[in-house]
Write a protein that holds these residues in place. Structure first.
Motif, PDB file in Angstrom:
ATOM      1  N   ALA A   1     -12.769  -4.028  -6.263  1.00  0.00           N
ATOM      2  CA  ALA A   1     -13.725  -5.127  -6.437  1.00  0.00           C
ATOM      3  C   ALA A   1     -13.095  -6.472  -6.110  1.00  0.00           C
ATOM      4  CB  ALA A   1     -14.249  -5.122  -7.870  1.00  0.00           C
ATOM      5  N   LEU A   2     -11.904  -6.721  -6.634  1.00  0.00           N
ATOM      6  CA  LEU A   2     -11.225  -7.985  -6.349  1.00  0.00           C
ATOM      7  C   LEU A   2     -10.936  -8.122  -4.857  1.00  0.00           C
ATOM      8  CD1 LEU A   2      -8.709  -8.507  -9.284  1.00  0.00           C
ATOM      9  CD2 LEU A   2     -10.344 -10.187  -8.426  1.00  0.00           C
ATOM     10  N   SER A   3     -10.511  -7.047  -4.230  1.00  0.00           N
ATOM     11  CA  SER A   3     -10.183  -7.087  -2.802  1.00  0.00           C
ATOM     12  C   SER A   3     -11.424  -7.356  -1.967  1.00  0.00           C
ATOM     13  CB  SER A   3      -9.539  -5.759  -2.373  1.00  0.00           C
ATOM     14  OG  SER A   3      -8.396  -5.476  -3.142  1.00  0.00           O
ATOM     15  N   ALA A   4     -12.534  -6.706  -2.320  1.00  0.00           N
ATOM     16  CA  ALA A   4     -13.789  -6.936  -1.604  1.00  0.00           C
ATOM     17  C   ALA A   4     -14.235  -8.383  -1.745  1.00  0.00           C
ATOM     18  CB  ALA A   4     -14.869  -5.990  -2.136  1.00  0.00           C
ATOM     19  N   TYR A   5     -14.089  -8.925  -2.947  1.00  0.00           N
ATOM     20  CA  TYR A   5     -14.489 -10.315  -3.181  1.00  0.00           C
ATOM     21  C   TYR A   5     -13.594 -11.275  -2.394  1.00  0.00           C
ATOM     22  CZ  TYR A   5     -15.701 -14.623  -5.609  1.00  0.00           C
ATOM     23  OH  TYR A   5     -16.120 -15.902  -5.902  1.00  0.00           O
ATOM     24  N   VAL A   6     -12.289 -11.001  -2.362  1.00  0.00           N
ATOM     25  CA  VAL A   6     -11.359 -11.858  -1.619  1.00  0.00           C
ATOM     26  C   VAL A   6     -11.683 -11.837  -0.133  1.00  0.00           C
ATOM     27  CG1 VAL A   6      -8.951 -12.024  -0.867  1.00  0.00           C
ATOM     28  CG2 VAL A   6      -9.469 -11.746  -3.287  1.00  0.00           C
TER      29      VAL A   6
ATOM     30  N   ARG B   1       0.831  -1.208   0.000  1.00  0.00           N
ATOM     31  CA  ARG B   1       0.000   0.000   0.000  1.00  0.00           C
ATOM     32  C   ARG B   1       0.867   1.261   0.000  1.00  0.00           C
ATOM     33  NH1 ARG B   1      -4.998  -0.836   4.323  1.00  0.00           N
ATOM     34  NH2 ARG B   1      -6.283  -2.204   2.985  1.00  0.00           N
ATOM     35  N   PRO B   2       0.604   2.191  -0.924  1.00  0.00           N
ATOM     36  CA  PRO B   2       1.403   3.417  -0.959  1.00  0.00           C
ATOM     37  C   PRO B   2       0.992   4.389   0.146  1.00  0.00           C
ATOM     38  CG  PRO B   2      -0.290   3.484  -2.651  1.00  0.00           C
ATOM     39  CD  PRO B   2      -0.367   2.112  -2.027  1.00  0.00           C
ATOM     40  N   GLU B   3       1.852   5.331   0.434  1.00  0.00           N
ATOM     41  CA  GLU B   3       1.577   6.323   1.470  1.00  0.00           C
ATOM     42  C   GLU B   3       0.371   7.174   1.054  1.00  0.00           C
ATOM     43  OE1 GLU B   3       3.932   9.907   3.847  1.00  0.00           O
ATOM     44  OE2 GLU B   3       4.966   8.665   2.366  1.00  0.00           O
ATOM     45  N   GLY B   4      -0.513   7.419   2.000  1.00  0.00           N
ATOM     46  CA  GLY B   4      -1.687   8.238   1.733  1.00  0.00           C
ATOM     47  C   GLY B   4      -2.819   7.514   1.035  1.00  0.00           C
ATOM     48  N   TYR B   5      -2.693   6.216   0.875  1.00  0.00           N
ATOM     49  CA  TYR B   5      -3.693   5.416   0.158  1.00  0.00           C
ATOM     50  C   TYR B   5      -4.920   5.148   1.040  1.00  0.00           C
ATOM     51  CZ  TYR B   5      -5.724   0.919  -1.367  1.00  0.00           C
ATOM     52  OH  TYR B   5      -6.559  -0.110  -1.726  1.00  0.00           O
ATOM     53  N   THR B   6      -6.107   5.274   0.447  1.00  0.00           N
ATOM     54  CA  THR B   6      -7.357   4.939   1.120  1.00  0.00           C
ATOM     55  C   THR B   6      -8.034   3.810   0.356  1.00  0.00           C
ATOM     56  OG1 THR B   6      -7.680   7.217   1.886  1.00  0.00           O
ATOM     57  CG2 THR B   6      -9.615   5.768   1.874  1.00  0.00           C
ATOM     58  N   PRO B   7      -8.231   2.634   0.957  1.00  0.00           N
ATOM     59  CA  PRO B   7      -8.830   1.496   0.245  1.00  0.00           C
ATOM     60  C   PRO B   7     -10.232   1.815  -0.251  1.00  0.00           C
ATOM     61  CG  PRO B   7      -7.847   0.804   2.327  1.00  0.00           C
ATOM     62  CD  PRO B   7      -7.851   2.295   2.340  1.00  0.00           C
ATOM     63  N   GLY B   8     -10.589   1.260  -1.393  1.00  0.00           N
ATOM     64  CA  GLY B   8     -11.924   1.442  -1.949  1.00  0.00           C
ATOM     65  C   GLY B   8     -12.863   0.320  -1.570  1.00  0.00           C
ATOM     66  N   TYR B   9     -12.542  -0.421  -0.532  1.00  0.00           N
ATOM     67  CA  TYR B   9     -13.352  -1.544  -0.056  1.00  0.00           C
ATOM     68  C   TYR B   9     -13.186  -1.645   1.445  1.00  0.00           C
ATOM     69  CZ  TYR B   9      -9.108  -4.153   0.894  1.00  0.00           C
ATOM     70  OH  TYR B   9      -7.904  -4.561   1.425  1.00  0.00           O
ATOM     71  N   SER B  10     -13.954  -2.503   2.081  1.00  0.00           N
ATOM     72  CA  SER B  10     -13.855  -2.698   3.525  1.00  0.00           C
ATOM     73  C   SER B  10     -13.398  -4.108   3.839  1.00  0.00           C
ATOM     74  CB  SER B  10     -15.214  -2.444   4.184  1.00  0.00           C
ATOM     75  OG  SER B  10     -15.197  -2.844   5.547  1.00  0.00           O
ATOM     76  N   GLU B  11     -12.442  -4.238   4.758  1.00  0.00           N
ATOM     77  CA  GLU B  11     -12.000  -5.564   5.188  1.00  0.00           C
ATOM     78  C   GLU B  11     -12.874  -6.110   6.305  1.00  0.00           C
ATOM     79  OE1 GLU B  11      -7.763  -5.404   5.952  1.00  0.00           O
ATOM     80  OE2 GLU B  11      -7.342  -5.835   3.844  1.00  0.00           O
ATOM     81  N   ASP B  12     -13.894  -5.331   6.711  1.00  0.00           N
ATOM     82  CA  ASP B  12     -14.838  -5.801   7.722  1.00  0.00           C
ATOM     83  C   ASP B  12     -15.976  -6.593   7.109  1.00  0.00           C
ATOM     84  OD1 ASP B  12     -13.383  -4.567   9.738  1.00  0.00           O
ATOM     85  OD2 ASP B  12     -14.463  -2.663   9.492  1.00  0.00           O
ATOM     86  N   GLY B  13     -16.009  -6.691   5.775  1.00  0.00           N
ATOM     87  CA  GLY B  13     -17.020  -7.493   5.113  1.00  0.00           C
ATOM     88  C   GLY B  13     -18.260  -6.731   4.700  1.00  0.00           C
ATOM     89  N   GLU B  14     -18.305  -5.406   4.889  1.00  0.00           N
ATOM     90  CA  GLU B  14     -19.466  -4.609   4.502  1.00  0.00           C
ATOM     91  C   GLU B  14     -19.178  -3.949   3.160  1.00  0.00           C
ATOM     92  OE1 GLU B  14     -22.262  -4.694   6.095  1.00  0.00           O
ATOM     93  OE2 GLU B  14     -21.424  -5.967   7.666  1.00  0.00           O
ATOM     94  N   ASN B  15     -19.349  -4.687   2.068  1.00  0.00           N
ATOM     95  CA  ASN B  15     -19.069  -4.172   0.733  1.00  0.00           C
ATOM     96  C   ASN B  15     -20.316  -4.241  -0.140  1.00  0.00           C
ATOM     97  OD1 ASN B  15     -16.040  -3.620   0.606  1.00  0.00           O
ATOM     98  ND2 ASN B  15     -16.065  -5.691   1.473  1.00  0.00           N
ATOM     99  N   ASP B  16     -20.410  -3.301  -1.061  1.00  0.00           N
ATOM    100  CA  ASP B  16     -21.566  -3.200  -1.937  1.00  0.00           C
ATOM    101  C   ASP B  16     -21.709  -4.464  -2.794  1.00  0.00           C
ATOM    102  OD1 ASP B  16     -22.696  -2.239  -4.807  1.00  0.00           O
ATOM    103  OD2 ASP B  16     -23.542  -1.008  -3.182  1.00  0.00           O
ATOM    104  N   PRO B  17     -22.925  -4.993  -2.928  1.00  0.00           N
ATOM    105  CA  PRO B  17     -23.131  -6.199  -3.743  1.00  0.00           C
ATOM    106  C   PRO B  17     -22.644  -6.044  -5.180  1.00  0.00           C
ATOM    107  CG  PRO B  17     -25.056  -5.779  -2.399  1.00  0.00           C
ATOM    108  CD  PRO B  17     -24.162  -4.593  -2.224  1.00  0.00           C
ATOM    109  N   ALA B  18     -22.786  -4.842  -5.753  1.00  0.00           N
ATOM    110  CA  ALA B  18     -22.326  -4.619  -7.126  1.00  0.00           C
ATOM    111  C   ALA B  18     -20.813  -4.736  -7.208  1.00  0.00           C
ATOM    112  CB  ALA B  18     -22.780  -3.249  -7.618  1.00  0.00           C
ATOM    113  N   LEU B  19     -20.124  -4.271  -6.170  1.00  0.00           N
ATOM    114  CA  LEU B  19     -18.667  -4.377  -6.139  1.00  0.00           C
ATOM    115  C   LEU B  19     -18.244  -5.837  -6.032  1.00  0.00           C
ATOM    116  CD1 LEU B  19     -16.238  -2.365  -6.123  1.00  0.00           C
ATOM    117  CD2 LEU B  19     -16.182  -2.649  -3.634  1.00  0.00           C
TER     118      LEU B  19
END
Length: 234
Positions: A215-220, A115-133
Motif C-alpha cells: 500500500a505504501l509503495s503504491a501510494y508513493v 528486494r529479496p530473491e524471488g520477491y514479487t511486488p504487491g503493487y505496480s510501478e506503472d501506476g495501475e493500483n487498486d484505489p483501496a490499496l
C-alpha cells in the motif's frame, strides 16, 4: 583535540548525514551532547513543512542516543587497538582504519532494504493500483506509529515537499539516501519505503509480502507521478 575527540567528531558527522534525510535538520556538534536543531518553514525554497516541537525533540533524542552509542563503541575499539600497538603510530592508525571500515560495512547492510530473491511486488510501478490499496497507503503515509521517532512519511514530505530532483523520475531511480547509506545505484518504490523505515523512522523494515508495504509503495508511486506532473490516481 585528542584522537578520541577527533574520532567522535567524525562519527557524529557521519550520523548527521544520515539524519539529514528527515524534516528536522540536525547538526551534530563535536565534543559530545550538544545538538543544534532547526526547522525550515514551508514557505522557504527547501519545501520542507513545519515540524512540531515534540517531533523535533523525539528525532533529536534519537539522533543523540545513536551518536553516543556508536561513539562509545568506537572509542572502546580504539582503546583496545592502542593497547595492542602502544608506541607504534602506524599500528594505531591501522587499527583505527579497520574500526571505521567495520562500522561502514555494518551501516551498508542492504538485506533489510533491498528486494529479496524471488520477491514479487504487491503493487505496480506503472501506476495501475487498486484505489483501496492507495487509500490504505495514504493512511499509512500519515501514520507516525510506524516509526520509533515520532515521524511519519508525511513529516518530511507533506504537500509533495522534501523531495530531491531525482524524484521527478519514475521508479526505479537514484535516491541519495540509498546511494550514500547502502551503495544502491537505483531503488524501487518498495525499497524507498524500506529505506525510510529503517533510517529516518528508525523502525523495523516492513514484511516484503505485507499489505502495508504494498500500500505504501503504491501510494508513493502515485505521489511521484503527481510530483512529476503526470496523470495520477490521487
Amino acid at each position: 583535540m585528542s584522537q578520541h575527540d577527533d574520532k567522535r567528531r567524525r562519527l557524529l558527522g557521519r550520523l548527521s548525514q544520515q539524519l539529514a534525510y528527515t524534516a528536522p535538520v540536525l547538526a551534530l556538534m563535536a565534543g559530545g551532547a550538544a545538538l543544534h536543531a532547526t526547522t525550515i518553514n514551508a514557505s522557504t525554497d527547501s519545501g520542507y513543512g513545519p515540524v512540531s516541537e515534540e517531533t523535533l525533540l523525539l528525532a533529536s533524542n534519537h539522533a543523540q542516543g545513536e551518536a553516543e552509542a556508536e561513539a562509545e563503541a568506537e572509542g572502546e575499539g580504539e582503546a583496545e587497538g592502542e593497547g595492542e600497538a602502544e608506541g607504534e603510530g602506524e599500528g594505531e592508525a591501522e587499527a583505527e582504519g579497520e574500526g571505521e571500515a567495520e562500522g561502514e560495512a555494518e551501516a551498508g547492510d542492504r538485506s533489510a532494504v533491498e528486494r529479496p530473491e524471488g520477491y514479487t511486488p504487491g503493487y505496480s510501478e506503472d501506476g495501475e493500483n487498486d484505489p483501496a490499496l492507495l487509500a490504505l497507503g495514504e493512511e499509512l503515509f500519515n501514520d507516525p506509529s510506524l516509526s520509533t521517532t515520532g515521524l511519519s512519511c508525511a513529516s518530511c514530505h507533506a504537500g509533495d515537499s522534501g523531495y530531491l530532483e531525482t524524484f521527478e523520475q519514475p521508479y526505479p531511480h537514484r535516491v541519495a539516501m540509498g546511494e550514500n547509506l547502502f551503495g544502491m545505484e537505483t531503488v524501487h518504490a518498495d525499497e524507498m519505503v524500506q529505506l525510510c523505515m529503517v533510517s529516518p523512522m528508525a523502525a523495523e523494515a516492513l514484511g516484503w509480502d505485507s499489505e502495508e508495504l504494498a500500500a505504501l509503495s503504491a501510494y508513493v508511486v502515485e505521489v511521484q507521478r503527481r510530483y512529476a506532473g503526470k496523470t495520477h490516481n490521487l
